[in-house]
Write a protein that holds these residues in place. Structure first.
Motif, PDB file in Angstrom:
ATOM      1  N   PRO A   1       0.822  -1.112  -0.004  1.00 64.47           N
ATOM      2  CA  PRO A   1      -0.026  -0.089  -0.043  1.00 64.47           C
ATOM      3  C   PRO A   1       0.875   1.186   0.129  1.00 64.47           C
ATOM      4  CG  PRO A   1       0.170  -0.685   2.222  1.00 64.47           C
ATOM      5  CD  PRO A   1       0.801  -1.785   1.192  1.00 64.47           C
ATOM      6  N   GLN A   2       0.145   2.262  -0.474  1.00 64.33           N
ATOM      7  CA  GLN A   2       0.970   3.626  -0.212  1.00 64.33           C
ATOM      8  C   GLN A   2      -0.243   4.614   0.320  1.00 64.33           C
ATOM      9  OE1 GLN A   2       2.735   5.344  -3.726  1.00 64.33           O
ATOM     10  NE2 GLN A   2       4.099   3.265  -4.236  1.00 64.33           N
ATOM     11  N   ARG A   3       0.393   5.880   0.647  1.00 64.88           N
ATOM     12  CA  ARG A   3      -0.586   6.747   1.270  1.00 64.88           C
ATOM     13  C   ARG A   3      -1.790   7.253   0.386  1.00 64.88           C
ATOM     14  NH1 ARG A   3       0.319   9.992   5.351  1.00 64.88           N
ATOM     15  NH2 ARG A   3       2.687   9.637   5.367  1.00 64.88           N
ATOM     16  N   GLU A   4      -1.518   7.236  -1.155  1.00 63.48           N
ATOM     17  CA  GLU A   4      -2.637   7.793  -1.841  1.00 63.48           C
ATOM     18  C   GLU A   4      -3.483   6.491  -2.368  1.00 63.48           C
ATOM     19  OE1 GLU A   4       1.342   7.347  -4.336  1.00 63.48           O
ATOM     20  OE2 GLU A   4       0.588   8.041  -2.417  1.00 63.48           O
ATOM     21  N   ARG A   5      -3.230   5.312  -1.966  1.00 60.71           N
ATOM     22  CA  ARG A   5      -4.000   4.086  -2.474  1.00 60.71           C
ATOM     23  C   ARG A   5      -3.615   2.868  -1.706  1.00 60.71           C
ATOM     24  NH1 ARG A   5      -7.522   3.287  -5.982  1.00 60.71           N
ATOM     25  NH2 ARG A   5      -7.170   5.468  -6.533  1.00 60.71           N
TER      26      ARG A   5
END
Length: 323
Positions: free
Chosen positions: A44-48
């Motif tokens: 995961p990433q902060r934006e998705r």
């Protein structure tokens, strides 16, 4: 594969929308000490946080095992997810507490269902000189996440065309369907494109897709994605066009309908609440004794002598779930 970060961040995952192709670049995460192999984490990433039910994407190599020591991931627990192992080069030996002992080899998918709880180890054998591949996690929906653990293996037959080759390891694409069962509709495929090749794929318009670029650069629906990028494509279109430039390209295509459930993912656990994660951690720690790993929710991997990995400390703040 275990998430071996010393202080893993809480990940709260929700349905997301995007107006067009979104490029995500990886962050490097070392798996262990100073000589350990490093993976490139793009999800995961902060934006998705999710692409369909895909909730974790680690991409690694090609790594010279003489330099990195290879993969030596001792027994560790999982709940509420499936692990999907896919290699380009090398081998990894898998042992789990459901009694499965298997080799992960290039072009062959190994899918482990954690369900209610499982523990496993992953170790590259001495004959492996180079490791290169991806470790992926799939979140299980509420109705399936408490099922018994399991394991599946499939070696897809390549599908070929003018300037391209594909191996469909989950779901259906290009007229081929994987026999591996999943709890939600999923797509997983390796695609190889010769230089200057355009491939238009018929896809489910209800799926969102992720294109993980292993090597080369590729145009994804009009957006250039470089090596190691993960290009997110939102639902809505019945086709997806990939075009290589002046070098050969290899990508992993991942897809599925938006997950539709919020999850809390911390360390190696996928749950729905702070209390669940705390309980999972306590139950794993209770299996770690001075005499070794004892039986419990997560079992004992068959024939594994490596000392198990303790869970890291929980964050000071309460793990929150958003709806």
């Amino acid at each position: 594969m275990s998430n071996l970060e010393e202080r893993p961040a809480e990940v709260t995952c929700e349905a997301e929308t995007s107006p067009g192709v979104q490029l995500m670049t990886p962050r490097d995460v070392p798996l262990g000490g100073p000589r350990a192999m490093t993976v490139r984490r793009t999800l995961p990433q902060r934006e998705r946080s999710l692409i369909g039910a895909w909730c974790f994407v680690d991409h690694y190599g090609p790594d010279d095992v003489a330099d990195t020591g290879g993969m030596s991931v001792a027994p560790h627990p999982h709940t509420g997810l499936q692990t999907v192992s896919w290699l380009f080069t090398g081998e990894v030996e898998h042992r789990d507490s459901a009694g499965n002992h298997a080799m992960v080899r290039p072009g062959e998918v190994n899918l482990m269902t954690a369900g209610h709880g499982i523990s496993h180890s992953e170790v590259s054998p001495p004959q492996t000189r180079t490791l290169h591949g991806a470790q992926l996690w799939v979140a299980l929906p509420d109705g399936a996440r408490d099922q018994a653990p399991g394991f599946a293996h499939h070696a897809p037959t390549p599908v070929t065309g003018a300037g391209w080759e594909a191996r469909v390891f989950l779901g259906s694409l290009l007229g081929d369907t994987s026999p591996v069962a999943t709890a939600t509709p999923l797509l997983g495929a390796e695609l190889l494109l010769d230089p200057g090749t355009t491939l238009t794929l018929d896809v489910d318009p209800g799926f969102e897709h992720g294109v993980l670029v292993d090597r080369g650069a590729v145009d994804v629906a009009g957006t250039r994605a470089a090596a190691h990028d993960l290009a997110y494509v939102p639902p809505g279109a019945a086709s997806l066009t990939l075009t290589s430039y002046d070098e050969a390209v290899r990508v992993l295509l991942l897809g599925g309908p938006p997950f539709g459930e919020s999850i809390v993912m911390w360390w190696n656990f996928v749950g729905r609440s702070n209390e669940e994660i705390v309980s999972f951690r306590e139950q794993w720690q209770a299996q770690l004794t001075d005499a070794g790993l004892v039986d419990g929710r997560f079992g004992i991997p068959v024939g594994e002598d490596l000392p198990p990995i303790p869970a890291p400390p929980l964050p000071n703040a309460r793990l929150k779930q958003r709806h």
